[in-house]
Scaffold this motif. Structure first.
Motif, mmCIF file in Angstrom:
data_model
loop_
_atom_site.group_PDB
_atom_site.id
_atom_site.type_symbol
_atom_site.label_atom_id
_atom_site.label_comp_id
_atom_site.label_asym_id
_atom_site.label_seq_id
_atom_site.Cartn_x
_atom_site.Cartn_y
_atom_site.Cartn_z
ATOM 1 N N ASP A 143 30.882 34.140 26.567
ATOM 2 C CA ASP A 143 30.075 34.684 25.468
ATOM 3 C C ASP A 143 30.588 36.043 25.017
ATOM 4 O O ASP A 143 30.599 36.359 23.821
ATOM 5 N N SER A 144 31.006 36.875 25.970
ATOM 6 C CA SER A 144 31.513 38.198 25.597
ATOM 7 C C SER A 144 32.929 38.114 25.031
ATOM 8 O O SER A 144 33.268 38.834 24.086
ATOM 9 N N LEU A 145 33.742 37.230 25.591
ATOM 10 C CA LEU A 145 35.134 37.143 25.161
ATOM 11 C C LEU A 145 35.282 36.387 23.846
ATOM 12 O O LEU A 145 36.026 36.813 22.953
ATOM 13 N N ILE A 146 34.573 35.273 23.716
ATOM 14 C CA ILE A 146 34.712 34.424 22.527
ATOM 15 C C ILE A 146 33.778 34.892 21.413
ATOM 16 O O ILE A 146 34.212 35.271 20.330
ATOM 17 N N ASP A 147 32.473 34.867 21.690
ATOM 18 C CA ASP A 147 31.495 35.205 20.653
ATOM 19 C C ASP A 147 31.466 36.694 20.326
ATOM 20 O O ASP A 147 31.211 37.079 19.181
ATOM 21 N N GLY A 148 31.706 37.522 21.338
ATOM 22 C CA GLY A 148 31.601 38.957 21.115
ATOM 23 C C GLY A 148 32.900 39.648 20.754
ATOM 24 O O GLY A 148 32.877 40.793 20.293
ATOM 25 N N THR A 149 34.038 38.966 20.961
ATOM 26 C CA THR A 149 35.329 39.626 20.709
ATOM 27 C C THR A 149 36.230 38.815 19.782
ATOM 28 O O THR A 149 36.640 39.295 18.726
ATOM 29 N N LEU A 150 36.556 37.584 20.181
ATOM 30 C CA LEU A 150 37.521 36.791 19.409
ATOM 31 C C LEU A 150 37.008 36.476 18.009
ATOM 32 O O LEU A 150 37.725 36.667 17.019
ATOM 33 N N ILE A 151 35.778 35.981 17.917
ATOM 34 C CA ILE A 151 35.240 35.620 16.597
ATOM 35 C C ILE A 151 35.125 36.835 15.674
ATOM 36 O O ILE A 151 35.508 36.751 14.498
ATOM 37 N N PRO A 152 34.606 38.000 16.141
ATOM 38 C CA PRO A 152 34.611 39.173 15.252
ATOM 39 C C PRO A 152 36.005 39.597 14.800
ATOM 40 O O PRO A 152 36.187 40.052 13.664
ATOM 41 N N ILE A 153 37.007 39.454 15.680
ATOM 42 C CA ILE A 153 38.379 39.788 15.282
ATOM 43 C C ILE A 153 38.833 38.876 14.146
ATOM 44 O O ILE A 153 39.377 39.332 13.122
ATOM 45 N N LEU A 154 38.628 37.569 14.316
ATOM 46 C CA LEU A 154 39.042 36.620 13.279
ATOM 47 C C LEU A 154 38.284 36.850 11.983
ATOM 48 O O LEU A 154 38.861 36.793 10.889
ATOM 49 N N LEU A 155 36.978 37.122 12.090
ATOM 50 C CA LEU A 155 36.187 37.389 10.891
ATOM 51 C C LEU A 155 36.628 38.675 10.208
ATOM 52 O O LEU A 155 36.652 38.763 8.972
ATOM 53 N N GLY A 156 36.983 39.689 11.007
ATOM 54 C CA GLY A 156 37.468 40.937 10.429
ATOM 55 C C GLY A 156 38.747 40.737 9.640
ATOM 56 O O GLY A 156 38.912 41.272 8.531
ATOM 57 N N ILE A 157 39.667 39.951 10.195
ATOM 58 C CA ILE A 157 40.917 39.655 9.488
ATOM 59 C C ILE A 157 40.632 38.839 8.232
ATOM 60 O O ILE A 157 41.195 39.094 7.157
ATOM 61 N N ALA A 158 39.723 37.861 8.360
ATOM 62 C CA ALA A 158 39.397 37.003 7.220
ATOM 63 C C ALA A 158 38.741 37.801 6.095
ATOM 64 O O ALA A 158 39.025 37.568 4.910
ATOM 65 N N LEU A 159 37.871 38.748 6.442
ATOM 66 C CA LEU A 159 37.234 39.575 5.416
ATOM 67 C C LEU A 159 38.268 40.387 4.651
ATOM 68 O O LEU A 159 38.189 40.545 3.427
ATOM 69 N N GLY A 160 39.244 40.920 5.391
ATOM 70 C CA GLY A 160 40.288 41.683 4.724
ATOM 71 C C GLY A 160 41.117 40.831 3.781
ATOM 72 O O GLY A 160 41.572 41.309 2.736
ATOM 73 N N MET A 161 41.306 39.561 4.133
ATOM 74 C CA MET A 161 42.088 38.654 3.283
ATOM 75 C C MET A 161 41.275 38.127 2.106
ATOM 76 O O MET A 161 41.843 37.528 1.187
ATOM 77 N N SER A 162 39.963 38.323 2.142
ATOM 78 C CA SER A 162 39.098 37.787 1.084
ATOM 79 C C SER A 162 38.770 38.806 0.008
ATOM 80 O O SER A 162 37.881 38.570 -0.818
ATOM 81 N N SER A 163 39.440 39.947 0.034
ATOM 82 C CA SER A 163 39.170 40.981 -0.964
ATOM 83 C C SER A 163 39.418 40.436 -2.370
ATOM 84 O O SER A 163 40.368 39.698 -2.620
ATOM 85 N N GLY A 164 38.512 40.797 -3.274
ATOM 86 C CA GLY A 164 38.640 40.319 -4.645
ATOM 87 C C GLY A 164 38.156 38.896 -4.834
ATOM 88 O O GLY A 164 38.424 38.277 -5.868
ATOM 89 N N GLY A 165 37.464 38.336 -3.843
ATOM 90 C CA GLY A 165 36.945 36.974 -3.970
ATOM 91 C C GLY A 165 37.946 35.889 -3.646
ATOM 92 O O GLY A 165 37.714 34.716 -3.953
ATOM 93 N N SER A 166 39.048 36.240 -2.981
ATOM 94 C CA SER A 166 40.054 35.239 -2.643
ATOM 95 C C SER A 166 39.531 34.291 -1.563
ATOM 96 O O SER A 166 38.917 34.728 -0.591
#
Length: 278
Positions: free
Chosen positions: A114-137
């Motif tokens: 829970d700490s490694l996957i839900d608390g660390t890995l998923i936020p990392i992937l979401l953080g990268i994805a948010l950066g790639m979605s700038s401008g509505g991409s």
């Protein structure tokens, strides 16, 4: 003629796929992952015990309550397959031993997962994805879905077969010193990524200004704060949310509702300016 019973890769793959797709099926507060686990063991039992009566007797070890992190939990299923193979070959392992192993591992694996996957890995992937979605991409959303599915499937598959190959020794890496070092390293990277996302996407400012008798601004609070500590309000709001969720155990939904209430009151008193025009 060698009468040793051995699980083949096809049977193990079928068992893993049933766990991957069915770990959270038939889920209830009473049984949770019990039946998903049981389903994943059916190919193993059918392979090791040709007689139906033996299969029925063996499956009783998997009727007890079970619940853990479904991703890292695949290592427990792999270990179970190895122990079931040993039981079928008369190596002194019984159903109680297997059930004790499952009960003993599901808690630690759940905490780590829970700490490694839900608390660390998923936020990392979401953080990268948010950066790639700038401008509505849509690239960020596609990136997250593809990468998460690949990591989830092949990561769980690796853990399953590693658990089968190494038995209970596979857990030593997850709960031992090496595993702790890896979790600390991933946690550090996760904190850096989340911090970068925070600095890029969260921006809390105030519109509070004080005017003199001539109607001129003599105090612009945001300019004063920026001269002392740029982004101070953003940091304070972030720390406040962390304090609510980590120290006071307030749920994410209630935390968001509290932020909405703060924003509403702030707009009413003139501390915040949403910049809306009607």
């Amino acid at each position: 003629m060698d009468s040793t019973k051995k699980l083949d890769k096809k049977t193990l793959s079928k068992s893993f796929n049933l766990w991957f797709w069915g770990a959270l099926t038939c889920f209830s507060q009473e049984h949770m992952q019990t039946f998903g686990y049981m389903a994943s063991m059916l190919p193993i039992l059918k392979k090791l015990y040709p007689k139906h009566e033996d299969q029925v007797n063996a499956i009783h070890a998997y009727t007890a309550f079970f619940n853990t992190n479904p991703m890292l939990g695949s290592v427990i299923v792999g270990i179970t397959a190895s122990m079931e193979e040993a039981r079928a070959n008369g190596k002194g392992i019984d159903g109680e031993t297997i059930n004790d192993m499952r009960a003993g591992l599901m808690g630690p694996i759940a905490g780590i997962g829970d700490s490694l996957i839900d608390g660390t890995l998923i936020p990392i992937l979401l953080g990268i994805a948010l950066g790639m979605s700038s401008g509505g991409s849509p690239v960020g959303a596609i990136f997250y879905i593809v990468v998460w599915v690949l990591l989830a499937y092949f990561g769980q598959r690796f853990l399953y077969f590693r658990g089968y190959k190494l038995g209970d020794k596979a857990v030593e890496f997850l709960v031992g010193e090496q595993g702790a070092a890896v979790r600390r390293a991933i946690g550090t990277v996760g904190a850096m990524v989340v911090g970068g996302v925070l600095a890029s996407w969260v921006n809390v400012t105030t519109s509070l200004k004080l005017y003199n008798s001539n109607g001129k601004v003599f105090l612009n609070l945001q300019n004063q704060l920026d001269s002392i500590f740029p982004g101070l309000l953003t940091v304070l709001i972030t720390i406040f949310c962390w304090w609510l969720m980590s120290k006071k155990h307030v749920s994410a939904i209630w935390t968001m509702l509290i932020l909405v209430a703060i924003s509403f009151v702030g707009v009413l008193v003139g501390f915040f300016n949403p910049g809306l025009s009607y």
